[in-house]
Design an enzyme around this catalytic site. Structure first.
Site, PDB file in Angstrom:
ATOM      1  N   GLY A  46       0.841  -1.185   0.000  1.00 39.09           N
ATOM      2  CA  GLY A  46       0.000   0.000   0.000  1.00 39.09           C
ATOM      3  C   GLY A  46       0.873   1.231   0.000  1.00 39.09           C
ATOM      4  CD  GLN A  51       3.397   5.774   2.956  1.00 37.65           C
ATOM      5  OE1 GLN A  51       2.451   5.273   2.364  1.00 37.65           O
ATOM      6  NE2 GLN A  51       4.341   5.049   3.518  1.00 37.65           N
ATOM      7  CB  CYS A  93       4.956   2.052   7.784  1.00 38.01           C
ATOM      8  SG  CYS A  93       4.549   3.621   6.996  1.00 38.01           S
ATOM      9  CG  LEU A  94       6.755   1.055   1.742  1.00 40.92           C
ATOM     10  CD1 LEU A  94       6.122   1.387   0.395  1.00 40.92           C
ATOM     11  CD2 LEU A  94       7.965   0.145   1.555  1.00 40.92           C
ATOM     12  CG  HIS A 135      -0.865   1.397   7.240  1.00 39.89           C
ATOM     13  ND1 HIS A 135       0.037   0.885   8.142  1.00 39.89           N
ATOM     14  CD2 HIS A 135      -0.124   2.195   6.412  1.00 39.89           C
ATOM     15  CE1 HIS A 135       1.237   1.360   7.888  1.00 39.89           C
ATOM     16  NE2 HIS A 135       1.180   2.148   6.822  1.00 39.89           N
ATOM     17  CD  GLU A 136      -1.334   2.561   2.674  1.00 39.38           C
ATOM     18  OE1 GLU A 136      -0.778   3.672   2.769  1.00 39.38           O
ATOM     19  OE2 GLU A 136      -0.721   1.492   2.841  1.00 39.38           O
ATOM     20  CG  HIS A 139       0.336   6.966   5.648  1.00 39.42           C
ATOM     21  ND1 HIS A 139       1.416   7.356   6.391  1.00 39.42           N
ATOM     22  CD2 HIS A 139       0.536   5.636   5.386  1.00 39.42           C
ATOM     23  CE1 HIS A 139       2.237   6.325   6.574  1.00 39.42           C
ATOM     24  NE2 HIS A 139       1.724   5.262   5.978  1.00 39.42           N
TER      25      HIS A 139
HETATM   26  O1  GNR Z   1       3.939  -2.519   2.732  1.00 42.99           O
HETATM   27  C1  GNR Z   1       3.198  -2.379   3.708  1.00 42.99           C
HETATM   28  N1  GNR Z   1       2.817  -3.458   4.414  1.00 42.99           N
HETATM   29  C2  GNR Z   1       1.846  -3.427   5.402  1.00 42.99           C
HETATM   30  C3  GNR Z   1       1.721  -4.537   6.233  1.00 42.99           C
HETATM   31  C4  GNR Z   1       0.750  -4.575   7.214  1.00 42.99           C
HETATM   32  C5  GNR Z   1      -0.088  -3.498   7.396  1.00 42.99           C
HETATM   33  C6  GNR Z   1       0.046  -2.375   6.600  1.00 42.99           C
HETATM   34  C7  GNR Z   1       0.994  -2.332   5.602  1.00 42.99           C
HETATM   35  S1  GNR Z   1       1.121  -0.940   4.568  1.00 42.99           S
HETATM   36  C8  GNR Z   1       2.799  -1.009   4.125  1.00 42.99           C
HETATM   37  C9  GNR Z   1       3.145   0.041   3.085  1.00 42.99           C
HETATM   38  C10 GNR Z   1       2.930   1.428   3.647  1.00 42.99           C
HETATM   39  O2  GNR Z   1       3.714   1.985   4.344  1.00 42.99           O
HETATM   40  N2  GNR Z   1       1.806   2.003   3.378  1.00 42.99           N
HETATM   41  O3  GNR Z   1       1.526   3.204   3.881  1.00 42.99           O
HETATM   42 NI    NI Z   2       2.582   3.311   5.769  1.00 41.75          NI
END
Ligand code: GNR
Ligand code: NI
Length: 166
Positions: A46, A51, A93-94, A135-136, A139
């Site tokens: 995601g 980001q 999270c990246l 999660h997204e 952000h």
């Molecule tokens: O790559 C991602 N893996 C992930 C694993 C579990 C819950 C959420 C995520 S999102 C993350 C990529 C990211 O930072 N998205 O904002």
């Molecule tokens: Ni993230």
């Protein structure tokens, strides 16, 4: 297509509140393609525009094994909590590279959004897809997974990421 630079915690720009998208034009399609390329390159499932330092309300997701099922959601909103029972997932999270945290979120939610053409979509999600979309969406409001953990853990992560900064 172009690779975009991903902001890393504690970069203050990750705290920006993203603005709704008004124009479903070619620049939006280009942004979504660049975001997908950046997400795949980083082996993410995601990515939120926040980001990549674009403060507009768009997220991309692909939880498929084959990396061939991209989902692009514009102006996503939480429509309904279908199942409020909290489930725990190990989230990465990246923008917090190298760290994983167990977080609790409602296990099933309904999301209202638009596709890149401006057509409305409603999705009922559960499992990993539900986790990643939540999660997204965080952000886009400047919220990150490190906000849900203890101050001491967050501080440790902040120091390590500042040190490893190039
Ligand atoms: O790559 C991602 N893996 C992930 C694993 C579990 C819950 C959420 C995520 S999102 C993350 C990529 C990211 O930072 N998205 O904002
Ligand atoms: Ni993230």
């Amino acid at each position: 297509m172009a690779l975009l630079k991903i902001l890393v915690f504690p970069d203050p720009r990750l705290r920006t509140l993203a603005e709704p998208i008004m124009d479903f034009d070619d620049s939006l399609k280009k942004l979504s393609e660049d975001m997908l390329e950046t997400m795949y390159e980083g082996s993410g499932i995601g990515l939120a525009a926040t980001q990549v330092n674009v403060h507009k309300r768009i997220i991309v997701v692909d939880i498929s094994e084959e990396k061939n099922s991209p989902l692009i959601l514009v102006n996503p909103t939480l429509k309904k909590i279908i199942n409020p029972e909290k489930k725990s997932y190990s989230e990465g999270c990246l923008s917090v590279p190298g760290f994983y945290e167990e977080l609790l979120r409602p296990s099933s939610v309904e999301i209202n959004a638009y596709d890149v053409n401006g057509d409305e979509v409603n999705i009922v999600t559960e499992g990993l897809l539900s986790v990643v979309i939540q999660h997204e969406m965080d952000h886009l409001d400047g919220k990150m997974m490190v906000d849900f953990i203890s101050n001491i853990k967050r501080e440790m992560i902040r120091k390590k990421l500042l040190k490893s900064k190039a």
